[in-house]
Design a protein around this motif. Structure first.
Motif, PDB file in Angstrom:
ATOM      1  N   ARG A  37      -5.406   5.791 -54.844  1.00 36.87           N
ATOM      2  CA  ARG A  37      -4.692   6.297 -56.023  1.00 36.87           C
ATOM      3  C   ARG A  37      -3.668   5.271 -56.497  1.00 36.87           C
ATOM      4  O   ARG A  37      -3.051   4.582 -55.692  1.00 36.87           O
ATOM      5  CB  ARG A  37      -3.960   7.605 -55.669  1.00 36.87           C
ATOM      6  CG  ARG A  37      -4.904   8.736 -55.314  1.00 36.87           C
ATOM      7  CD  ARG A  37      -4.127   9.990 -54.974  1.00 36.87           C
ATOM      8  NE  ARG A  37      -5.036  11.063 -54.560  1.00 36.87           N
ATOM      9  CZ  ARG A  37      -4.639  12.291 -54.268  1.00 36.87           C
ATOM     10  NH1 ARG A  37      -3.343  12.607 -54.330  1.00 36.87           N
ATOM     11  NH2 ARG A  37      -5.509  13.204 -53.910  1.00 36.87           N
ATOM     12  N   ASN A  38      -3.475   5.236 -57.809  1.00 34.58           N
ATOM     13  CA  ASN A  38      -2.443   4.354 -58.361  1.00 34.58           C
ATOM     14  C   ASN A  38      -1.344   5.210 -58.996  1.00 34.58           C
ATOM     15  O   ASN A  38      -1.313   6.429 -58.825  1.00 34.58           O
ATOM     16  CB  ASN A  38      -3.051   3.348 -59.340  1.00 34.58           C
ATOM     17  CG  ASN A  38      -3.676   4.011 -60.561  1.00 34.58           C
ATOM     18  OD1 ASN A  38      -3.555   5.207 -60.759  1.00 34.58           O
ATOM     19  ND2 ASN A  38      -4.341   3.203 -61.375  1.00 34.58           N
ATOM     20  N   ALA A  39      -0.446   4.548 -59.732  1.00 34.62           N
ATOM     21  CA  ALA A  39       0.705   5.278 -60.272  1.00 34.62           C
ATOM     22  C   ALA A  39       0.275   6.339 -61.279  1.00 34.62           C
ATOM     23  O   ALA A  39       0.869   7.420 -61.353  1.00 34.62           O
ATOM     24  CB  ALA A  39       1.692   4.296 -60.916  1.00 34.62           C
ATOM     25  N   GLY A  94      -5.430  -1.049 -59.658  1.00 32.44           N
ATOM     26  CA  GLY A  94      -6.208   0.023 -59.043  1.00 32.44           C
ATOM     27  C   GLY A  94      -7.305   0.557 -59.946  1.00 32.44           C
ATOM     28  O   GLY A  94      -7.349   0.285 -61.154  1.00 32.44           O
TER      29      GLY A  94
END
Lengths: 518, 453
Positions: free
Chosen positions: A162-164, A322
């Protein structure tokens, strides 16, 4: 991909099948036919690329792997082509696709039965899912261990990081009571070796799926089905633009004519598979006048709703890091309060800067200081977007224009106007998306309308008056002509199309082989 | 910004056969207020006379190592005679992204040997080779060599330096250039170098005089301006240090040094193995300054001027700007669109020409008046011309805005400005990707400017 040692066929050799296009529609069936010992040749308009040579640079990548020959886009809401949705090269659109790989729901295939609008698919959902599972197992799809909307579902690989943007969407959904989880992503999150496709490395979270995957982690036909096809004796001819179809007195296809390095060639064949995508397949059929007794070729063009809502956050999100769309919710596939047919999926969004700026101009109409300020905020932005149902409509169609391209083929002119159902989905989605982004802490939001995918221009059906191909994928008019790509979709589905197209490709191969007499 | 974009520019200077770094001392002193001259002793010459490995590829690597070690992130090359051929190879590799260097802004050639075989009479080549047959050149040979290469007697200090440098040269390096380096055909390897360039020739020079420069180097550097220094032979930096310095300074200030600089720490990331060679090359070529005197390739001069006026309002740039209108002109000339156009519009070039002709009066309007027109263009309310309908103007203007903003963002200085480092998401040897993906988190290598929140 490596084509150096592949088997080759002479133009005047009558091969069992020519496959036009090497994307999600053509590659799996090419591999399946080759594995059964058929002599098959794939003709690909674009070039052959090596994953290592892809670049994160958006301008160069578009020239490498997107269909950049000009198309004319009209109607009240013209849809964008090029980098937005059209691929080119050995691997077709899977070179640039986002690898977001939800399965279609059973509701999607019974849209007309359940809503009175759109079309049903002449395919049983269980049968389609069985093919999808074959694709997922072979090509490698990552996903969560528990899929809330289909608890029995299992994925081979653990979910992508997962990214931001993902964290933001999870936070917003949780606050609103919306179920959300890791998205099914057609990439491998662990190193993976294919029998014939060589080594594929685990996703490195580089963020540039749309510019071409450089380490083979993403499911792309040139690192999955096409190496398998070549290993079984298929030939792939890159740089080969088909512009003619020859037939005998009975109307059966006998050869295709294609241009390579400015020279016309004729490949003889006993069967033809058109897998050139939702624009090029109907364009070729209209240009050659083949397979259109129904008058349906080019009709019912559909583009998924793809509206996005972006928020500005106090934190640096930098969503270009990501995998771009690692969170999904299917809670809105059929919303309880819907005033429309169908529904939509929501995904988290990471975006590259030129792509965002293009949408800021085309979707939000920005210019001047506002545009520059928005891009200066780039790193603080994170968004969510939808893939939404689009109903087939009489006025939305592909025709041949009066302008001719370099290969002598009239350019395609596509007319698309969003209808009342699409507008209603957009309104509902904008409310939902905005509430998610705000609940996640956005200090301001921006709505960016867009559409994506090219669907439905040579549709499948049971009625030869209303469809171009039968439920097996065979032309109603020409018995040795088969079509398999996004153009055959009778309805758009809420799910993104590529996974379904790969499954259809395997199914089309089975249907063809069942009827094939060597 | 985490580093000053105005940090100084270095001119890496590569000397001639039989010469050394100190031949540029006079030039260096005279341009010191705008450029740091870093002259390099090539292998086999000057203080590097003891070095072996004097072939062109080895000399090129030697220069690239020196540039990398210096940490320079915005730099030009100055190549004199033999050093010019090496400079062209270094430049070609930098623009292709092949050398883990970034920031090349221009090339200055002084009576330079071209990438193609250098024109040289065989008799002269034989004579010169004979001088080194038994080892280093002696004083007589040095005297003969220097006298044959000047337009007039050198200043006594320069003369002594020139004679000394010839005698310091290793026989191997002297022979390698005459036997091999000068004869190598690197035309294909170097190709065409589309960047700011200045070519100076000696008016009294022989085989590498003005005509040869135009023919042999001018074709490699399409943007070059070629100037001849009258009464000058082949040893330009020694014969005319002030004139050379003046030309270099003018070249930097009016041509190579205009346009935005990529911040030093971002340039270092582009140069690093985190960025692939292909991507580095794309960014290197986009980073070079636009030609202020370029002739538009698709538009007319007036159309380009009108587009520039619009571009200033659509993408206002602070400080040194990118000529995004000129870059859109190049895009139109190359026929590179975005894969589609609005069906109501004529083909891109025609749409641009028609719209810009209609909008030509804007060139004399105030920014406020231009903005008023832009507002109506964007809203589909601009109906003052028969050339296009208001809807067509709006459709064209949407395309034009997209084209302009994409050209702005494609420049590495803009990427640095908005804090985007996704170009460095994986190099050729190790595909790194990103390890840290969360909000407000960054990896050690990430050099992002601080922006107020």
């Amino acid at each position: 991909m490596n084509l150096t040692d592949m088997r080759t066929f002479a133009d005047d050799e009558i091969v069992d099948a020519v496959v036009v296009g090497t994307g999600a529609g053509g590659a799996p069936l090419l591999a399946a036919l080759a594995a059964r010992g058929l002599r098959v040749v794939a003709l690909e308009a674009g070039d052959n690329t090596d994953p290592h040579d892809h670049t994160p640079d958006e301008i160069a990548a578009a020239d490498d792997i997107n269909w950049m020959d000009e198309r004319l886009s009209g109607g009240e809401t013209p849809t964008a082509f090029g980098p937005n949705n059209s691929g080119r090269g050995v691997g077709g659109s899977t070179l640039h696709w986002g690898a977001f790989a939800p399965r279609p729901s059973a509701h999607d295939l019974r849209l007309r039965s359940e809503s009175g609008l759109g079309e049903d698919w002449p395919i049983d959902h269980d049968e389609l899912v069985a093919y999808i599972e074959r694709v997922e197992r072979f090509a490698g799809v990552s996903g969560p261990s528990h899929y809330p909307w289909d608890p029995d579902r299992r994925y081979l690989f653990p979910p992508v990081a997962r990214n931001a943007s993902s964290d933001m969407m999870m936070r917003g959904c949780e606050a609103l009571g919306i179920r959300a989880t890791d998205a099914p992503a057609a990439l491998v999150t662990r190193d993976h070796d294919h029998d014939h496709g060589g080594h594929r490395s685990a996703c490195a979270n580089c963020g540039t799926c749309h510019q071409g995957c450089r380490n083979g982690s993403k499911v792309s036909m040139d690192t999955t089905y096409l190496p398998q096809a070549v290993a079984h004796g298929a030939e792939i001819r890159a740089g080969s633009m088909v512009h003619g179809i020859e037939r005998d007195a009975s109307g059966a296809v006998t050869a295709v004519v294609y241009r390579r390095d400015g020279v016309d060639h004729r490949q003889r064949c006993t069967n033809l598979f058109l897998c050139a995508g939702g624009i090029e397949t109907p364009r070729l059929l209209l240009h050659t006048g083949v397979g259109n007794s129904s008058g349906q070729v080019g009709r019912n063009f559909m583009a998924h709703g793809g509206v996005q809502v972006w928020g500005r956050f106090e934190q640096e999100m930098r969503g270009y890091r990501g995998y771009p769309s690692s969170i999904i919710t299917e809670d809105f596939v059929r919303p309880a309060d819907a005033d429309f047919a169908g529904g939509y999926l929501i995904q988290s969004l990471g975006v590259m800067p030129l792509t965002l700026a293009t949408t800021l101009v085309r979707g939000a109409g920005l210019w001047g200081r506002e545009l520059v300020d928005a891009m200066d905020d780039y790193r603080f932005m994170a968004g969510v977007g939808i893939n939404g149902e689009c109903l087939p409509s009489d006025g939305n169609l592909l025709e041949l224009s009066d302008e001719v391209d370099d290969d002598g083929i009239p350019k395609a002119r596509i007319s698309f106007s969003a209808g009342g159902n699409e507008d209603a989905i957009d309104r509902h989605a904008i409310r939902t998306l905005t509430s998610i982004v705000e609940a996640a802490g956005a200090t301001s939001t921006m709505v960016l309308p867009r559409t994506a995918h090219t669907l439905g221009t040579a549709r499948m059906g049971t009625d030869r008056e209303r469809a171009v191909i039968d439920p097996d994928g065979r032309s109603f008019d020409v018995p040795n002509l088969w079509i398999c790509d996004n153009s055959v979709f009778p309805s758009s589905l809420v799910a993104n199309p590529a996974l379904t197209t790969m499954a259809l490709s395997l199914r089309t191969a089975d249907r063809f082989l069942a009827s094939h007499k060597p | 910004m985490s580093s000053s974009p105005s940090s100084r520019t270095t001119a890496f200077a590569l000397h001639a056969l039989g010469s050394s770094a100190r031949a540029f001392d006079g030039v260096a002193e005279a341009v010191a207020d705008v450029l740091d001259v870093h002259a390099i002793d090539l292998p086999g010459f000057g203080d590097a006379a003891g070095m072996t490995g004097t072939s062109i590829p080895e000399s090129v690597r030697h220069v690239e190592r020196a540039i990398r070690r210096s940490g320079a992130t915005r730099w030009i090359l100055i190549g004199h005679s033999m050093g010019g051929k090496i400079a062209s190879v270094v430049a070609a590799r930098a623009l292709a992204g092949e050398s883990e260097l970034f920031g090349l802004a221009g090339v200055v050639l002084l009576a330079a040997s071209p990438p193609s075989p250098e024109p040289m009479e065989e008799e002269r080549r034989r004579d010169m080779l004979s001088w080194a047959a038994d080892g280093r050149l002696d004083a007589d040979a040095a005297r003969t060599f220097v006298d044959a290469n000047v337009g007039a007697r050198l200043h006594p200090d320069a003369d002594a330096l020139a004679l000394d440098d010839v005698q310091r040269t290793s026989a191997a390096a002297w022979t390698a250039w005459l036997e091999d380096g000068s004869r190598e055909d690197l035309t294909d390897a170097v190709g065409t170098l589309d960047l700011p360039a200045l070519i100076l020739a000696g008016g009294e020079d022989g085989d590498l005089g003005e005509d040869a420069q135009r023919r042999l180097n001018g074709s490699v550097y399409p943007r070059a301006s070629v100037e001849a220094l009258g009464g000058t032979g082949h040893l330009l930096p020694l014969e005319r240090p002030l004139d050379v310095a003046h030309a270099v300074r003018d070249f930097w200030e009016s041509t190579a040094g205009i346009g935005p600089a990529v911040p030093a720490d971002v340039a270092a990331v582009i140069a690093s193995p985190r960025t692939s060679a292909r991507t580095r090359g794309l960014l290197a070529r986009r980073a070079v300054a636009d030609d202020p005197h370029a002739t538009p390739a698709a538009l007319t001069d007036v159309q380009l001027a009108t587009l520039r006026v619009l571009a200033d309002r659509i993408v206002p740039q602070d400080g040194a700007g990118i000529d995004i209108a000129l870059r859109v002109d190049a895009q139109l000339a190359a026929g590179g669109g975005d894969g589609w156009r609005n069906a109501d519009l004529p083909p891109d070039r025609e749409a641009y020409a028609t719209a810009l002709d209609a909008l030509a009066p804007l060139r004399t309007h105030s920014p406020r008046e231009i903005d008023a027109v832009i507002t109506r263009l964007a809203a589909g309310e601009y109906d003052e011309h028969d050339a296009l309908s208001a809807a067509q103007f709006a459709a064209w203007f949407e395309d034009a805005r997209v084209d302009l903003v994409r050209q702005w963002l494609a420049h590495p200085a803009t990427m640095a400005r908005i804090g985007f480092d996704g170009f460095a998401n994986g190099g050729d040897d190790v595909f790194t990707g990103f390890a840290i993906l969360g909000a407000d988190e960054r990896e050690d290598w990430e050099m992002l400017p601080v922006i107020a929140r």
